[in-house]
Design a protein around this motif. Structure first.
Motif, PDB file in Angstrom:
ATOM      1  N   VAL A   1       1.073  -1.175   0.051  1.00 55.51           N
ATOM      2  CA  VAL A   1      -0.087   0.089   0.008  1.00 55.51           C
ATOM      3  C   VAL A   1       0.792   1.369  -0.006  1.00 55.51           C
ATOM      4  O   VAL A   1       0.338   2.308  -0.678  1.00 55.51           O
ATOM      5  CB  VAL A   1      -0.968   0.030   1.237  1.00 55.51           C
ATOM      6  CG1 VAL A   1      -1.861   1.248   1.262  1.00 55.51           C
ATOM      7  CG2 VAL A   1      -1.919  -1.144   1.125  1.00 55.51           C
ATOM      8  N   GLY A   2       1.768   1.076   0.651  1.00 54.71           N
ATOM      9  CA  GLY A   2       2.703   2.467   0.919  1.00 54.71           C
ATOM     10  C   GLY A   2       3.794   2.863  -0.198  1.00 54.71           C
ATOM     11  O   GLY A   2       4.401   3.849  -0.089  1.00 54.71           O
ATOM     12  N   GLY A   3       3.949   1.867  -1.042  1.00 52.80           N
ATOM     13  CA  GLY A   3       5.104   2.116  -1.958  1.00 52.80           C
ATOM     14  C   GLY A   3       4.505   2.842  -3.283  1.00 52.80           C
ATOM     15  O   GLY A   3       3.458   3.215  -3.273  1.00 52.80           O
ATOM     16  N   ARG A   4       5.398   3.482  -4.013  1.00 51.94           N
ATOM     17  CA  ARG A   4       5.034   4.245  -5.132  1.00 51.94           C
ATOM     18  C   ARG A   4       4.729   3.376  -6.326  1.00 51.94           C
ATOM     19  O   ARG A   4       3.937   3.736  -7.216  1.00 51.94           O
ATOM     20  CB  ARG A   4       5.914   4.979  -5.586  1.00 51.94           C
ATOM     21  CG  ARG A   4       6.109   6.477  -4.472  1.00 51.94           C
ATOM     22  CD  ARG A   4       7.257   7.307  -4.718  1.00 51.94           C
ATOM     23  NE  ARG A   4       7.358   8.043  -3.642  1.00 51.94           N
ATOM     24  CZ  ARG A   4       7.862   9.476  -3.601  1.00 51.94           C
ATOM     25  NH1 ARG A   4       8.572   9.803  -4.771  1.00 51.94           N
ATOM     26  NH2 ARG A   4       8.154  10.225  -2.621  1.00 51.94           N
ATOM     27  N   GLU A   5       5.395   2.218  -6.362  1.00 52.45           N
ATOM     28  CA  GLU A   5       5.097   1.304  -7.600  1.00 52.45           C
ATOM     29  C   GLU A   5       4.260   0.276  -7.161  1.00 52.45           C
ATOM     30  O   GLU A   5       3.637  -0.040  -5.831  1.00 52.45           O
ATOM     31  CB  GLU A   5       6.334   0.676  -7.620  1.00 52.45           C
ATOM     32  CG  GLU A   5       7.619   1.245  -8.305  1.00 52.45           C
ATOM     33  CD  GLU A   5       8.618   0.485  -8.481  1.00 52.45           C
ATOM     34  OE1 GLU A   5       8.656  -0.614  -8.926  1.00 52.45           O
ATOM     35  OE2 GLU A   5       9.879   0.816  -8.273  1.00 52.45           O
ATOM     36  N   ARG A   6       3.268  -0.232  -8.141  1.00 60.40           N
ATOM     37  CA  ARG A   6       2.237  -1.181  -7.741  1.00 60.40           C
ATOM     38  C   ARG A   6       2.994  -2.824  -7.711  1.00 60.40           C
ATOM     39  O   ARG A   6       3.833  -2.987  -8.733  1.00 60.40           O
ATOM     40  CB  ARG A   6       1.290  -1.179  -8.686  1.00 60.40           C
ATOM     41  CG  ARG A   6       0.098  -2.040  -8.726  1.00 60.40           C
ATOM     42  CD  ARG A   6      -1.100  -1.666  -9.487  1.00 60.40           C
ATOM     43  NE  ARG A   6      -2.236  -2.266  -9.040  1.00 60.40           N
ATOM     44  CZ  ARG A   6      -2.518  -3.562  -9.696  1.00 60.40           C
ATOM     45  NH1 ARG A   6      -1.873  -4.204 -10.555  1.00 60.40           N
ATOM     46  NH2 ARG A   6      -3.362  -4.379  -9.391  1.00 60.40           N
ATOM     47  N   PHE A   7       2.840  -3.536  -6.822  1.00 59.75           N
ATOM     48  CA  PHE A   7       3.218  -4.743  -6.975  1.00 59.75           C
ATOM     49  C   PHE A   7       2.358  -5.927  -7.326  1.00 59.75           C
ATOM     50  O   PHE A   7       1.069  -5.768  -6.881  1.00 59.75           O
ATOM     51  CB  PHE A   7       3.581  -5.165  -5.248  1.00 59.75           C
ATOM     52  CG  PHE A   7       5.003  -4.456  -4.983  1.00 59.75           C
ATOM     53  CD1 PHE A   7       6.021  -4.885  -5.116  1.00 59.75           C
ATOM     54  CD2 PHE A   7       4.883  -3.223  -4.462  1.00 59.75           C
ATOM     55  CE1 PHE A   7       7.231  -4.249  -4.780  1.00 59.75           C
ATOM     56  CE2 PHE A   7       6.112  -2.259  -3.926  1.00 59.75           C
ATOM     57  CZ  PHE A   7       7.384  -3.155  -4.228  1.00 59.75           C
ATOM     58  N   ASP A   8       2.739  -6.904  -7.891  1.00 59.05           N
ATOM     59  CA  ASP A   8       1.838  -7.835  -8.476  1.00 59.05           C
ATOM     60  C   ASP A   8       1.980  -8.963  -7.212  1.00 59.05           C
ATOM     61  O   ASP A   8       2.915  -9.723  -7.163  1.00 59.05           O
ATOM     62  CB  ASP A   8       2.269  -8.567  -9.450  1.00 59.05           C
ATOM     63  CG  ASP A   8       1.327  -9.628 -10.204  1.00 59.05           C
ATOM     64  OD1 ASP A   8       0.683 -10.028  -9.418  1.00 59.05           O
ATOM     65  OD2 ASP A   8       1.466  -9.648 -11.523  1.00 59.05           O
ATOM     66  N   LEU A   9       0.933  -9.198  -6.396  1.00 64.74           N
ATOM     67  CA  LEU A   9       1.064 -10.116  -5.234  1.00 64.74           C
ATOM     68  C   LEU A   9       1.246 -11.485  -5.604  1.00 64.74           C
ATOM     69  O   LEU A   9       2.307 -12.141  -5.286  1.00 64.74           O
ATOM     70  CB  LEU A   9      -0.199 -10.162  -4.425  1.00 64.74           C
ATOM     71  CG  LEU A   9      -0.455  -8.900  -3.716  1.00 64.74           C
ATOM     72  CD1 LEU A   9      -1.628  -8.833  -3.156  1.00 64.74           C
ATOM     73  CD2 LEU A   9       0.733  -8.501  -2.672  1.00 64.74           C
ATOM     74  N   GLN A  10       0.542 -11.815  -6.803  1.00 61.86           N
ATOM     75  CA  GLN A  10       0.987 -13.211  -7.490  1.00 61.86           C
ATOM     76  C   GLN A  10       2.296 -13.195  -7.769  1.00 61.86           C
ATOM     77  O   GLN A  10       2.940 -14.511  -7.603  1.00 61.86           O
ATOM     78  CB  GLN A  10      -0.233 -13.396  -8.599  1.00 61.86           C
ATOM     79  CG  GLN A  10      -0.140 -14.887  -9.042  1.00 61.86           C
ATOM     80  CD  GLN A  10      -0.690 -15.646  -8.172  1.00 61.86           C
ATOM     81  OE1 GLN A  10      -1.814 -15.248  -7.305  1.00 61.86           O
ATOM     82  NE2 GLN A  10      -0.189 -16.835  -8.054  1.00 61.86           N
ATOM     83  N   ASP A  11       3.003 -12.486  -8.453  1.00 56.47           N
ATOM     84  CA  ASP A  11       4.434 -12.611  -8.760  1.00 56.47           C
ATOM     85  C   ASP A  11       5.346 -12.821  -7.326  1.00 56.47           C
ATOM     86  O   ASP A  11       6.224 -13.540  -7.549  1.00 56.47           O
ATOM     87  CB  ASP A  11       4.968 -11.399  -9.613  1.00 56.47           C
ATOM     88  CG  ASP A  11       4.548 -11.250 -10.923  1.00 56.47           C
ATOM     89  OD1 ASP A  11       3.945 -12.340 -11.227  1.00 56.47           O
ATOM     90  OD2 ASP A  11       4.628 -10.440 -11.509  1.00 56.47           O
ATOM     91  N   LEU A  12       4.979 -11.851  -6.364  1.00 52.11           N
ATOM     92  CA  LEU A  12       5.721 -11.933  -5.192  1.00 52.11           C
ATOM     93  C   LEU A  12       5.440 -13.336  -4.557  1.00 52.11           C
ATOM     94  O   LEU A  12       6.319 -13.750  -3.976  1.00 52.11           O
ATOM     95  CB  LEU A  12       5.128 -10.855  -4.450  1.00 52.11           C
ATOM     96  CG  LEU A  12       6.173 -10.502  -3.147  1.00 52.11           C
ATOM     97  CD1 LEU A  12       7.493 -10.275  -3.345  1.00 52.11           C
ATOM     98  CD2 LEU A  12       5.504  -9.361  -2.413  1.00 52.11           C
ATOM     99  N   LEU A  13       4.230 -13.943  -4.580  1.00 54.93           N
ATOM    100  CA  LEU A  13       4.094 -15.123  -4.165  1.00 54.93           C
ATOM    101  C   LEU A  13       4.869 -16.178  -4.893  1.00 54.93           C
ATOM    102  O   LEU A  13       5.417 -17.307  -4.274  1.00 54.93           O
ATOM    103  CB  LEU A  13       2.725 -15.505  -3.906  1.00 54.93           C
ATOM    104  CG  LEU A  13       2.167 -16.952  -3.571  1.00 54.93           C
ATOM    105  CD1 LEU A  13       2.308 -16.983  -2.132  1.00 54.93           C
ATOM    106  CD2 LEU A  13       0.516 -17.022  -3.931  1.00 54.93           C
ATOM    107  N   GLN A  14       4.859 -16.188  -6.153  1.00 49.79           N
ATOM    108  CA  GLN A  14       5.674 -17.006  -6.711  1.00 49.79           C
ATOM    109  C   GLN A  14       7.236 -16.915  -6.567  1.00 49.79           C
ATOM    110  O   GLN A  14       7.719 -18.035  -6.287  1.00 49.79           O
ATOM    111  CB  GLN A  14       5.312 -16.970  -8.305  1.00 49.79           C
ATOM    112  CG  GLN A  14       4.065 -17.550  -8.724  1.00 49.79           C
ATOM    113  CD  GLN A  14       3.524 -17.149 -10.235  1.00 49.79           C
ATOM    114  OE1 GLN A  14       4.372 -16.572 -10.846  1.00 49.79           O
ATOM    115  NE2 GLN A  14       2.544 -17.576 -10.680  1.00 49.79           N
ATOM    116  N   SER A  15       7.552 -15.914  -6.333  1.00 49.38           N
ATOM    117  CA  SER A  15       8.951 -15.669  -6.076  1.00 49.38           C
ATOM    118  C   SER A  15       9.430 -16.108  -4.715  1.00 49.38           C
ATOM    119  O   SER A  15      10.383 -16.942  -4.654  1.00 49.38           O
ATOM    120  CB  SER A  15       9.307 -14.169  -6.249  1.00 49.38           C
ATOM    121  OG  SER A  15      10.679 -14.123  -5.930  1.00 49.38           O
TER     122      SER A  15
END
Length: 100
Positions: free
Chosen positions: A16-30
């Motif tokens: 939420v606090g970052g300026r970039e949007r994070f893809d949760l699915q990519d983060l989960l896979q990583s």
């Protein structure tokens, strides 16, 4: 699971606090790949030890230490995966409500 709250709040700041949007699915896979790599490395170390000519008593102690270290190394990733899955479920539920 005393570390659950810090992981959750750190994850919220990241998402939420970052300026970039994070893809949760990519983060989960990583994160899952990292956990798999840790598991693979652990199995390799244990197998190498089992094949060695190390004294059986010493070998047992080393295996116990390897297992303890492995649990300690993987715990933060397991907690992060659980937290990511919770956020993904929440995001999916929010998306379904908005679409419906």
């Amino acid at each position: 699971m005393q570390n659950q709250q810090p992981v959750s709040s750190a994850l919220n700041r990241l998402i939420v606090g970052g300026r970039e949007r994070f893809d949760l699915q990519d983060l989960l896979q990583s994160t899952s790949r990292t956990l798999s790599n840790l598991d693979f490395e652990h199995r390799h170390e244990v197998q190498r030890l089992e094949r060695s000519r190390t004294d059986p008593v010493l070998k047992k102690q080393i295996v116990e230490n390897l297992q303890r270290r492995h649990r300690e190394r993987r715990q933060p990733y397991v907690m992060l995966i659980a937290e990511l899955q919770k956020h993904l479920s929440s995001a999916m539920a929010d998306g379904l409500q908005a679409a419906g």
